[in-house]
Structure formats: structure tokens, C-alpha cells
Design an enzyme around this catalytic site. Structure first.
Site: not given
Length: 273
Positions: A71, A108
Site C-alpha cells: 500500500k 479505506d
């Protein structure tokens, strides 16, 4: 349409076989009758540059979701017009824009907030366990909601303190201890309690009866933290809520249509098998 030209997206990581993203996106694609595919793809850290170069040249590729441990590293291989690097600091979705560029973004934060968007926590104390990529997205969301103070519990408190500074949040960073501090919202954004990881043993006695406990771990779905919270009749949110929420935002980005959220219960039953 041949298999060679069939649109597809995928989730990348290392390891990757455990990801539930293909189940989620596949469920929505089937429900909407979209002729496209969503799959796993194992990509190591060394393979990231070649992966994005190859996918950028593939017109059938719609984009990808990104899980551990890429990420942060993936930011070095995609465009970042939204300055995700300077805000959340991690991406979990990459898509190709009309110009053919690979664009990084993060779903997210939106996925985390969706299940609790009606929760009034302005000015209320919040505890976040963990200081990794998921915690960054969660702290970014919390910084927009006027919460505070925030206590970050992490094995390395200095990393937690750095995140408080990054997001302009007031609070403190402490090691993970035996008891949670008083909090209106307690979020486990770490791997603690996940299958194959150390348990999260933390006393919740200091939480008020109206506190909410949110665990982003979804394997197992009923974590030790959630069991402890429910034993005290506290409101809870499990990891599938954030998983489905962030996937819904990514699905719309990748396939340009909203997923059928009216079938969430059916999807949850599939994921819980």
C-alpha cells in the site's frame, strides 16, 4: 468478446490467496450481469515496477486493489494527482484514466466511515490500535470528523506519535497495554486478533456503556475483541463492514457502476462461509 479482450481487474499482494476481494467483486459483477472478471494476483515487492508497466499496456485491465505489503510502495509506480501521498500516505486502489495513466487512490477511509457515519463523535475521545496503512486511512477519516483527543496504541509509540502529527490530531501515543483508555470509539486497525497473529487481549472496563468497538479484522469475523465488547453489551462493527464498504467505492471506480448494496446480507453470508 474473447477471453483476451474481456475487461478485468484484480487484487495484488504478497501473500494474496487469503483475500476476499474476488468473492466480493465477483458477486457484484454476476449480480449486475457485467461481462468482466476480478481475480487474485500474487505480486512480490521486486515485481511491482514490472507489474504496473505491463498492466498499463494492457487495454483490458481496469485497475487493481492493493493489499499488504504494497500500500505504500505502490505509490512509487503510479500517478498521484489527488496527493494521496501527502494525506493518507497509502493507496489501496489503482485505476487507468482516459489518458491511459495509472492513478492511485484510497478507498479505506470511506469504507471505514460508512458503517458509522451517523455516529456523533465530535470532540469525543477515540482510541486506535495500530499505526500501519489501515490506521493511516482511519486517522485521516477521523481528522475530518473533529474527534479528539485520540490515543494511538502501538508496539512502537514513536510511530503512533508521528501519525498524530501527520494528521494534525491532538492526543497521545502509548504502547499496547492491558487496558483500553476511556473512549467513545475504539478501533482495532492492527493485525492483532487475526488468524495466525497474536491475540488482542485488552480490558474494556474503562469504556462507557454507549461506546462502540470497531475491529477491522475479518478473519475470524468474531474476534476476541468483539466477543469481549459484546459480553459488555457494547455496540460493535465487524471487519466485513469496512471490507465491503471500501470495496464498494473501488468497484464503482473500476467498473463505473454502483454495486448492488441492497444485497449486502447475501454477500456477508457468502463471505462468512
Amino acid at each position: 468478446m474473447t477471453l483476451a479482450t474481456r475487461p478485468y481487474a484484480e487484487v495484488i499482494g504478497d501473500p494474496i490467496a487469503q483475500s476476499k476481494s474476488p468473492l466480493i467483486h465477483g458477486f457484484w459483477l454476476d449480480a449486475l450481469g457485467i461481462d468482466a472478471k476480478y481475480r487474485h494476483k500474487l505480486v512480490t515487492a521486486d515485481e511491482l515496477p514490472a507489474y504496473f508497466a505491463e498492466r498499463k499496456a494492457d487495454p483490458s485491465w481496469r485497475g487493481c486493489n492493493i493489499t499488504m505489503p504494497h500500500k505504500l510502495a505502490a505509490l512509487d509506480h503510479v500517478s498521484d494527482p489527488g496527493n494521496v501521498r501527502g494525506t493518507i500516505g497509502a493507496i489501496n486502489t489503482v485505476f487507468r484514466n482516459q489518458a491511459g495513466d495509472c492513478i492511485g487512490t484510497n478507498t479505506d477511509a470511506a469504507g471505514f466511515w460508512a458503517p458509522i457515519d451517523d455516529l456523533d463523535i465530535a470532540g469525543q475521545p477515540v482510541t486506535v490500535i495500530g499505526a500501519g496503512g489501515a490506521a493511516r486511512a482511519i486517522l485521516f477519516a477521523l481528522s475530518r470528523m473533529g474527534v479528539g483527543p485520540i490515543t494511538i496504541l502501538n508496539r512502537n509509540p514513536l510511530k503512533g506519535a508521528a501519525l498524530l502529527s501527520t494528521f494534525g490530531l491532538k492526543g497521545q501515543a502509548l504502547p499496547v497495554g492491558p487496558a483500553a483508555p476511556p473512549s467513545r470509539l475504539l478501533v482495532n486497525a492492527s493485525l492483532l486478533g487475526m488468524a495466525g497473529q497474536p491475540p488482542l487481549d485488552i480490558d474494556l472496563g474503562a469504556l462507557d456503556p454507549d461506546s462502540l468497538v470497531y475491529d477491522i479484522v475479518y478473519s475470524p469475523l468474531e474476534t476476541g475483541l468483539l466477543k469481549a465488547a459484546r459480553a459488555r453489551d457494547l455496540e460493535t462493527v465487524d471487519g466485513l463492514e469496512m471490507l465491503i464498504g471500501q470495496a464498494a467505492v473501488a468497484f464503482e471506480i473500476l467498473f463505473h457502476v454502483e454495486p448492488p448494496r441492497d444485497r449486502d446480507e447475501e454477500l456477508r453470508a457468502l463471505l462468512a462461509q
